[in-house]
Scaffold this motif. Sequence first.
Motif, PDB file in Angstrom:
ATOM      1  N   GLY A   1      -0.787 -46.058 -19.794  1.00 48.29           N
ATOM      2  CA  GLY A   1      -0.813 -45.619 -21.183  1.00 48.29           C
ATOM      3  C   GLY A   1       0.389 -44.761 -21.543  1.00 48.29           C
ATOM      4  O   GLY A   1       0.835 -44.751 -22.689  1.00 48.29           O
ATOM      5  N   SER A   2       0.916 -44.025 -20.571  1.00 45.92           N
ATOM      6  CA  SER A   2       2.075 -43.153 -20.806  1.00 45.92           C
ATOM      7  C   SER A   2       3.368 -43.773 -20.294  1.00 45.92           C
ATOM      8  O   SER A   2       4.372 -43.079 -20.156  1.00 45.92           O
ATOM      9  CB  SER A   2       1.848 -41.815 -20.112  1.00 45.92           C
ATOM     10  OG  SER A   2       0.718 -41.175 -20.624  1.00 45.92           O
ATOM     11  N   ARG A   3       3.328 -45.040 -19.985  1.00 44.25           N
ATOM     12  CA  ARG A   3       4.471 -45.718 -19.382  1.00 44.25           C
ATOM     13  C   ARG A   3       5.745 -45.577 -20.201  1.00 44.25           C
ATOM     14  O   ARG A   3       6.824 -45.344 -19.659  1.00 44.25           O
ATOM     15  CB  ARG A   3       4.143 -47.190 -19.151  1.00 44.25           C
ATOM     16  CG  ARG A   3       5.235 -47.953 -18.424  1.00 44.25           C
ATOM     17  CD  ARG A   3       4.892 -49.406 -18.263  1.00 44.25           C
ATOM     18  NE  ARG A   3       4.925 -50.057 -19.560  1.00 44.25           N
ATOM     19  CZ  ARG A   3       3.990 -50.889 -20.010  1.00 44.25           C
ATOM     20  NH1 ARG A   3       2.973 -51.189 -19.270  1.00 44.25           N
ATOM     21  NH2 ARG A   3       4.082 -51.433 -21.205  1.00 44.25           N
ATOM     22  N   GLY A   4       5.632 -45.675 -21.523  1.00 37.72           N
ATOM     23  CA  GLY A   4       6.812 -45.574 -22.381  1.00 37.72           C
ATOM     24  C   GLY A   4       7.497 -44.224 -22.240  1.00 37.72           C
ATOM     25  O   GLY A   4       8.723 -44.155 -22.085  1.00 37.72           O
ATOM     26  N   ASP A   5       6.723 -43.150 -22.283  1.00 35.37           N
ATOM     27  CA  ASP A   5       7.290 -41.806 -22.140  1.00 35.37           C
ATOM     28  C   ASP A   5       7.885 -41.604 -20.748  1.00 35.37           C
ATOM     29  O   ASP A   5       8.976 -41.053 -20.604  1.00 35.37           O
ATOM     30  CB  ASP A   5       6.225 -40.739 -22.381  1.00 35.37           C
ATOM     31  CG  ASP A   5       5.734 -40.710 -23.824  1.00 35.37           C
ATOM     32  OD1 ASP A   5       6.495 -41.143 -24.705  1.00 35.37           O
ATOM     33  OD2 ASP A   5       4.596 -40.253 -24.043  1.00 35.37           O
ATOM     34  N   ILE A   6       7.159 -42.049 -19.741  1.00 30.40           N
ATOM     35  CA  ILE A   6       7.625 -41.873 -18.360  1.00 30.40           C
ATOM     36  C   ILE A   6       8.910 -42.664 -18.126  1.00 30.40           C
ATOM     37  O   ILE A   6       9.868 -42.153 -17.545  1.00 30.40           O
ATOM     38  CB  ILE A   6       6.522 -42.280 -17.359  1.00 30.40           C
ATOM     39  CG1 ILE A   6       5.357 -41.279 -17.439  1.00 30.40           C
ATOM     40  CG2 ILE A   6       7.066 -42.361 -15.943  1.00 30.40           C
ATOM     41  CD1 ILE A   6       4.127 -41.708 -16.669  1.00 30.40           C
ATOM     42  N   ASP A   7       8.943 -43.905 -18.596  1.00 31.34           N
ATOM     43  CA  ASP A   7      10.146 -44.731 -18.434  1.00 31.34           C
ATOM     44  C   ASP A   7      11.340 -44.129 -19.163  1.00 31.34           C
ATOM     45  O   ASP A   7      12.455 -44.097 -18.636  1.00 31.34           O
ATOM     46  CB  ASP A   7       9.903 -46.159 -18.930  1.00 31.34           C
ATOM     47  CG  ASP A   7       9.005 -46.964 -18.006  1.00 31.34           C
ATOM     48  OD1 ASP A   7       8.774 -46.514 -16.865  1.00 31.34           O
ATOM     49  OD2 ASP A   7       8.532 -48.030 -18.431  1.00 31.34           O
ATOM     50  N   ALA A   8      11.103 -43.634 -20.388  1.00 29.57           N
ATOM     51  CA  ALA A   8      12.196 -43.035 -21.163  1.00 29.57           C
ATOM     52  C   ALA A   8      12.751 -41.795 -20.459  1.00 29.57           C
ATOM     53  O   ALA A   8      13.973 -41.620 -20.359  1.00 29.57           O
ATOM     54  CB  ALA A   8      11.716 -42.671 -22.561  1.00 29.57           C
ATOM     55  N   LEU A   9      11.865 -40.951 -19.949  1.00 23.46           N
ATOM     56  CA  LEU A   9      12.322 -39.750 -19.249  1.00 23.46           C
ATOM     57  C   LEU A   9      13.015 -40.093 -17.932  1.00 23.46           C
ATOM     58  O   LEU A   9      13.996 -39.451 -17.560  1.00 23.46           O
ATOM     59  CB  LEU A   9      11.154 -38.798 -19.001  1.00 23.46           C
ATOM     60  CG  LEU A   9      10.624 -38.070 -20.241  1.00 23.46           C
ATOM     61  CD1 LEU A   9       9.352 -37.297 -19.905  1.00 23.46           C
ATOM     62  CD2 LEU A   9      11.674 -37.143 -20.809  1.00 23.46           C
ATOM     63  N   THR A  10      12.534 -41.108 -17.249  1.00 25.88           N
ATOM     64  CA  THR A  10      13.156 -41.519 -15.993  1.00 25.88           C
ATOM     65  C   THR A  10      14.561 -42.068 -16.246  1.00 25.88           C
ATOM     66  O   THR A  10      15.504 -41.743 -15.515  1.00 25.88           O
ATOM     67  CB  THR A  10      12.286 -42.582 -15.290  1.00 25.88           C
ATOM     68  OG1 THR A  10      10.985 -42.026 -15.059  1.00 25.88           O
ATOM     69  CG2 THR A  10      12.883 -42.998 -13.969  1.00 25.88           C
ATOM     70  N   ARG A  11      14.705 -42.880 -17.284  1.00 19.76           N
ATOM     71  CA  ARG A  11      16.037 -43.398 -17.633  1.00 19.76           C
ATOM     72  C   ARG A  11      16.976 -42.263 -18.041  1.00 19.76           C
ATOM     73  O   ARG A  11      18.144 -42.237 -17.647  1.00 19.76           O
ATOM     74  CB  ARG A  11      15.942 -44.435 -18.762  1.00 19.76           C
ATOM     75  CG  ARG A  11      15.399 -45.773 -18.319  1.00 19.76           C
ATOM     76  CD  ARG A  11      15.562 -46.829 -19.399  1.00 19.76           C
ATOM     77  NE  ARG A  11      15.025 -46.436 -20.693  1.00 19.76           N
ATOM     78  CZ  ARG A  11      13.764 -46.633 -21.097  1.00 19.76           C
ATOM     79  NH1 ARG A  11      12.910 -47.218 -20.277  1.00 19.76           N
ATOM     80  NH2 ARG A  11      13.376 -46.259 -22.299  1.00 19.76           N
TER      81      ARG A  11
END
Length: 108
Positions: free
Chosen positions: A75-85
């Motif tokens: 569910g939080s994949r978008g936020d996690i991916d954005a922060l990881t990038r």
Amino acid sequence: MTEPQDQCLLLARMKAAQAETQRRLGLIERQIASRAERLTITDRTKRRQRGRNASSWTSADERLFQQHVAELGLGSRGDIDALTRKLDRQETAIAEFRTHHCVSAAWR
């Protein structure tokens, strides 16, 4: 050419931004783990009515916890991916800055 003190300030700002991004990513991960733990405990309590002193965490509970973590993480994949990038870009920028300005990684 920038002066060494300007380079030091710029590098410090870059590292501070990177630390803030890491802090935000860690906060999201801790929130997911806390929520998954609460969901697991709630689900476990519904299944087993042993009372307050039943604190044994079984392998089935661990599997359920990991399932909740995976679902909440999705569910939080978008936020996690954005922060990881963003973290990857910041690490690259710091490395390039150090290379371009001949600053060693030990120099803080």
